[in-house]
Motif scaffolding. Structure first.
Motif, short mmCIF file in Angstrom:
data_model
loop_
_atom_site.label_atom_id
_atom_site.label_comp_id
_atom_site.label_asym_id
_atom_site.label_seq_id
_atom_site.Cartn_x
_atom_site.Cartn_y
_atom_site.Cartn_z
N PRO A 275 22.48 50.09 33.06
CA PRO A 275 22.60 48.63 33.23
C PRO A 275 22.73 48.28 34.71
N ASP A 276 22.24 47.12 35.06
CA ASP A 276 22.20 46.72 36.48
C ASP A 276 23.57 46.72 37.14
N ASP A 277 24.58 46.27 36.40
CA ASP A 277 25.89 46.10 37.05
C ASP A 277 26.83 47.27 36.79
N MET A 278 26.27 48.39 36.37
CA MET A 278 27.16 49.50 35.99
C MET A 278 27.77 50.22 37.18
N LEU A 279 26.95 50.46 38.21
CA LEU A 279 27.47 51.25 39.35
C LEU A 279 28.43 50.44 40.19
N ILE A 280 29.55 51.07 40.55
CA ILE A 280 30.46 50.46 41.51
C ILE A 280 30.67 51.44 42.66
N GLU A 281 31.14 50.95 43.78
CA GLU A 281 31.40 51.82 44.92
C GLU A 281 32.77 52.47 44.75
N PRO A 282 32.95 53.69 45.28
CA PRO A 282 34.23 54.37 45.14
C PRO A 282 35.47 53.51 45.49
N PRO A 283 35.44 52.73 46.58
CA PRO A 283 36.67 51.97 46.88
C PRO A 283 37.00 50.94 45.81
N GLU A 284 36.00 50.56 44.99
CA GLU A 284 36.24 49.56 43.95
C GLU A 284 36.97 50.12 42.73
N VAL A 285 37.04 51.45 42.63
CA VAL A 285 37.63 52.07 41.43
C VAL A 285 39.00 51.49 41.12
N ASN A 286 39.81 51.31 42.19
CA ASN A 286 41.18 50.87 41.97
C ASN A 286 41.29 49.41 41.55
N LYS A 287 40.18 48.67 41.65
CA LYS A 287 40.22 47.26 41.24
C LYS A 287 40.09 47.12 39.73
N TYR A 288 39.63 48.17 39.06
CA TYR A 288 39.42 48.08 37.62
C TYR A 288 40.59 48.70 36.87
N GLU A 289 40.75 48.29 35.61
CA GLU A 289 41.72 48.96 34.73
C GLU A 289 41.30 50.42 34.58
N PRO A 290 42.26 51.34 34.46
CA PRO A 290 41.89 52.76 34.35
C PRO A 290 40.92 53.04 33.19
N HIS A 291 41.07 52.30 32.08
CA HIS A 291 40.20 52.59 30.94
C HIS A 291 38.80 52.03 31.11
N ALA A 292 38.55 51.40 32.25
CA ALA A 292 37.24 50.78 32.45
C ALA A 292 36.42 51.48 33.53
N VAL A 293 36.81 52.72 33.87
CA VAL A 293 36.13 53.41 34.97
C VAL A 293 35.80 54.86 34.63
N VAL A 294 34.63 55.30 35.07
CA VAL A 294 34.26 56.72 35.07
C VAL A 294 33.89 57.10 36.51
N VAL A 295 34.41 58.21 36.98
CA VAL A 295 33.99 58.74 38.27
C VAL A 295 33.11 59.96 38.01
N LEU A 296 31.85 59.84 38.43
CA LEU A 296 30.88 60.92 38.21
C LEU A 296 30.73 61.67 39.53
N CYS A 297 31.08 62.93 39.52
CA CYS A 297 31.18 63.59 40.82
C CYS A 297 30.58 64.99 40.85
N THR A 298 30.35 65.47 42.05
CA THR A 298 29.86 66.83 42.29
C THR A 298 31.04 67.80 42.31
N GLY A 299 30.74 69.08 42.38
CA GLY A 299 31.80 70.06 42.58
C GLY A 299 32.20 70.81 41.33
N SER A 300 31.35 70.77 40.28
CA SER A 300 31.71 71.44 39.03
C SER A 300 31.74 72.96 39.18
N GLN A 301 31.19 73.50 40.26
CA GLN A 301 31.24 74.94 40.49
C GLN A 301 32.39 75.33 41.40
N GLY A 302 33.28 74.37 41.67
CA GLY A 302 34.46 74.68 42.47
C GLY A 302 34.20 74.72 43.96
N GLU A 303 33.03 74.23 44.40
CA GLU A 303 32.71 74.24 45.83
C GLU A 303 33.86 73.58 46.61
N PRO A 304 34.42 74.29 47.58
CA PRO A 304 35.65 73.80 48.22
C PRO A 304 35.51 72.46 48.94
#
Lengths: 557, 557
Positions: A275-304
């Motif tokens: 959806p067009d309005d789905m992506l938010i910028e990282p600094p915006e995460v704290n503006k939303y309720e915790p149950h309204a956010v997903v953080v999709l991130c790299t590093g699943s192989q433990g890269e330091p």
């Protein structure tokens, strides 16, 4: 290259007896086609090396015959060598839209885009390169837009599978084209090159949809923020994450350079829908309720240095993992990465997060992108090749793949397990393996290619284990007299502060060795140095059981 | 140490938030008992370090109170620290016969045996140390003669499980003494310290006998030589291998120092039984028919210098792996060792061997020696402790063990997850965790203990990645003039031969930096050095994207 005319030759320049830096060559007479141009990460013995690419001496010697580089898909072990190798050898590139998009990104980064010759193909393209007609077939793998390649030569058809699995309920309609594969087999395949990554695994690799179901379940159960980490290039999985986010009314923030990069390219090219309005910028995460956010991130192989590691150690500037948040590692650790992943899981538990981690078989959060034994047998059965060359795997995988081929009826003597550089020549339908072309690995360290060799690596290893002790001494050439020093400098050996007695003794030994030689009128630096090295080395080993690199520097004034 | 009198204190000096270097302290008033004294192998970030042992500052400060070191069993993570720590602190040692045998071997090797105070105990021993009465109970683990410990103090009983599983059909009659455990629980356990290695694993760990059955099957099927590699300390498994060899009429040759060592001690002490004429020397292997020999060797974790690795790369002087031989890896690779093990398997397949490898779950050739979740719950249920301290595990394992304890009824507020150095004080039956004692790790490199610190490691890491460039220059103090050099020496950075232009430019930059300062009459070495480092570093990074350690050496005559 050909031994005689009208010979079809198949060469592995990279990708056999290893996982990584895939590069295969198919030649008929004066027409050479290259398949894939991958890179590989160095193992722990290659200290300081950034990346490894295939040795292309053979291609440089046959530049005039190279018609194209055909790329099967956009993973690093198939495209990662391009920016390094293209500085020496600019081949016309043929690849699908997403693969080309990823290649363009790399070329741009290295300032090579302007010179590149890029040709977009799709699974129904047909391209003729001199005597070789090339067609393609769709496969399914953990990145969209993958190709298998059929190279029709006057001698017969060679099929290269690329990386594949048979996901019959694929995400994003990335169906493997079984009908086309069957047709190729029916029309006769002279030689099959098929990937061997999972040749040790029994059974049939589960569908990527299974992961989607588990992601949805975890999203349904989460009450606060969700962090989910996976391979950025697995666009199918990204799509399923985005779908689950949409169904649970969560916004998505992307963290990590390659995640932002791939999501950008895949969205722009239409491989990822959101959806067009789905992506938010990282600094915006704290503006939303915790149950309204997903953080999709790299590093699943433990890269330091990657996003998940920074989040787990509370080192991310904008986003925090808090008690009650859910963290999903949607990837099985690749062998060698377990410890780094485990450290992250420990940290996340300490932060009070609910962590879904471990093998994908247990969590349901990861399935492989590679065919297991039953699928490999299916490919072999569809293609019915006369000759079989297992590729893309370490020796034991190629060996297990050979056993599978024998089990479905390929003759044992018609199977060739190659080493990089080995050539299979087929002439009048008879295949022989008895030649090699120049081969090896090319190390990339910083900007340099190939200027780091065994001596440099040996020195790095030596210094990494026991450090270096430099002994500087100045002697007067005419009077054969020490006029300054010896001074010792320790780096990575011992603390100077705590080892004054030890280093004083080193100085004494150095002076004695040198005076003795000066008295004897020995006048060769190399002899001075060797004597100091031996005497000091012997003393230090007896005292410390360590063998630092000892570097005497003798200045004659 | 006690906050007030009549306090029972429990301290972890090593073993929590890690696997390795176990060391726990139980103190009541002026009586201190130490449980275990382990070592740990360094991870890849600790370059050149041989082994890590606990920091014993706290024990050194309370030497007069230490009554004994009690050792639960003979694995390295429980006894490996003894030879290093006993150089500083000689505690009376209490352990069972086999454990003492293994400790003696270590003390002898380090020339410490004469001074050691060794006391042999068994599972029915009772020993009083001041105010603390100590009893023991048998447990089952992957080495014989293991103990759990009950420490009866005036405040109540503390139980330390040691390492354990509940193997109810054990090899060599090493039964876990469930009745004694039940009795301890019935009489009241104030605090339980229980090991957490497999707290992430559901279910019940299979019996070691399962491995015996698979070994027998493989021996029955083998037509030529058999090579079998496992942990030398797993005497139960060695016994099953010897039994299978006896049943198939094969002689046994031992290869690898620790295998020879453990088999010697275990046979001498009666923990390993074999026919008198079964053992042959490695050079004799070739005198027997292939079907009449087993080679029992070390190296199942892929250790590059161990027996199996040398055999796989055809580097053993006396024995060869030939086509058709069977090679059994009777061990699951520990995380981090997979690549080394895989390399060996590849080599063995190339030699034409039949290789039985991979996870023990698949091959049946390995079971864990540690309790899985159901067994941990069984221990908790038997002991019914008021307070619970999960030990022997990384954070996520301790955390999962906490969940298991809660599930069987231990109150959440009565569970303490400690970090090394944390203290739990129990006074009037109330437990509190609010103090720390000094803690840390002690690095052993060669013979030295503790003289390798962060600076040395940082230097090793730096040099391991980009090498070192040494610039030597001699100046005349009175005339402020360069009289010799600059000369550059590269180690682990670039080949000098291939980088002459680069190094000439370094020399030019060095001279310019220095002349400028000399002209300005700056007269501080540190300023000279800093200026050269910065100018050369900047240039080299721009040219090579590498950052070697730059070490200017300025000699003033």
């Amino acid at each position: 290259m050909s031994e005689q005319e009208n010979t079809l030759s198949i060469v592995a320049l990279g990708g056999v007896n290893e996982i990584g830096k895939n590069m295969y060559v198919i030649q008929y007479d004066d027409d050479i086609l290259v398949v894939d141009c991958g890179s590989k990460f160095p193992d722990e013995s290659l200290l300081g090396i950034d990346v490894i690419v295939p040795d292309i001496t053979f291609l440089l010697e046959n530049q005039d015959k190279i018609r194209a580089l055909i790329v099967t898909h956009g993973h690093e072990d198939h495209i990662g060598g391009i920016p390094y190798i293209f500085k020496q050898l600019n081949m016309p590139i043929y690849a699908t839209r997403l693969t080309l998009g990823l290649i363009q990104g790399k070329l741009k980064e290295h300032g090579l885009l302007a010179r590149a010759q890029l040709n977009q193909i799709h699974s129904n393209s047909k391209v003729t390169f001199g005597t070789i007609k090339v067609s393609f077939f769709s496969t399914n793998h953990s990145i969209p837009d993958c190709l298998g390649i059929a190279l029709h030569t006057p001698e017969g058809t060679v099929v290269h599978t690329g990386d594949f699995k048979f996901d019959l309920t694929p995400v994003n309609e990335q169906y493997p084209d079984i009908h086309k594969m069957a047709e190729l087999g029916k029309n006769g395949v002279l030689a099959l090159l098929s990937e061997s990554t999972n040749a040790e695994r029994p059974g049939f690799t589960p569908s990527e949809r299974l992961v989607g179901e588990h992601i949805q379940e975890a999203f349904d159960n989460a009450t606060q923020k969700i962090f989910i980490s996976t391979f950025a290039s697995n666009v199918h999985r990204l799509q399923q994450i985005i779908d689950a986010a949409e169904r649970t009314n969560r916004k998505v923030a992307l963290v990590g350079r390659s995640m932002v990069n791939v999501v950008g390219i895949a969205t722009e090219l239409g491989y990822l829908r959101m959806p067009d309005d789905m992506l938010i910028e990282p600094p915006e995460v704290n503006k939303y309720e915790p149950h309204a956010v997903v953080v999709l991130c790299t590093g699943s192989q433990g890269e330091p240095m990657a996003a998940l590691s920074r989040l787990a150690s509370s080192n991310h500037r904008q986003i925090e993992v808090l008690r009650g948040d859910t963290v999903i590692l949607a990837a099985t650790p690749i062998p060698g990465n377990e410890r780094n992943v485990a450290r992250i899981v420990d940290n996340l538990f300490e932060l009070g997060a609910k962590v879904i981690y471990g093998s994908g078989i247990v969590t349901g959060m990861h399935v492989s992108g590679h065919a297991s034994q039953e699928e490999l047998k299916l490919m072999l059965t569809l293609m019915k090749p006369k000759y079989f060359i297992p590729i893309h795997g370490e020796y034991r995988m190629l060996y297990q793949h050979r056993l599978l081929a024998e089990a479905v009826g390929v003759k044992s003597e018609n199977i060739f397990i190659l080493k990089n550089g080995d050539v299979v020549d087929i002439n009048s339908q008879i295949a022989r393996q008895r030649r090699k072309v120049p081969t090896g690995i090319t190390l990339v360290d910083g900007l340099g290619i190939g200027d780091v060799g065994n001596v440099v690596l040996r020195d790095r290893k030596h210094m990494s284990e026991d450090g270096i002790l430099i002994i500087v001494i100045t002697i007067n050439r005419s009077e054969n007299k020490i006029i300054s020093g010896p001074d010792t400098i320790s780096r990575g050996f011992v603390y100077v502060r705590e080892s004054e007695g030890l280093l004083e003794e080193v100085n004494r030994i150095t002076v004695n060795s040198l005076l003795k030689l000066l008295e004897d009128n020995v006048n060769q630096w190399s002899v001075y140095k060797q004597a100091i090295k031996e005497a000091v080395g012997k003393f230090l080993y007896a005292q410390t059981k360590r063998r630092p690199m000892i570097l005497p520097i003798i200045i004659q004034i």
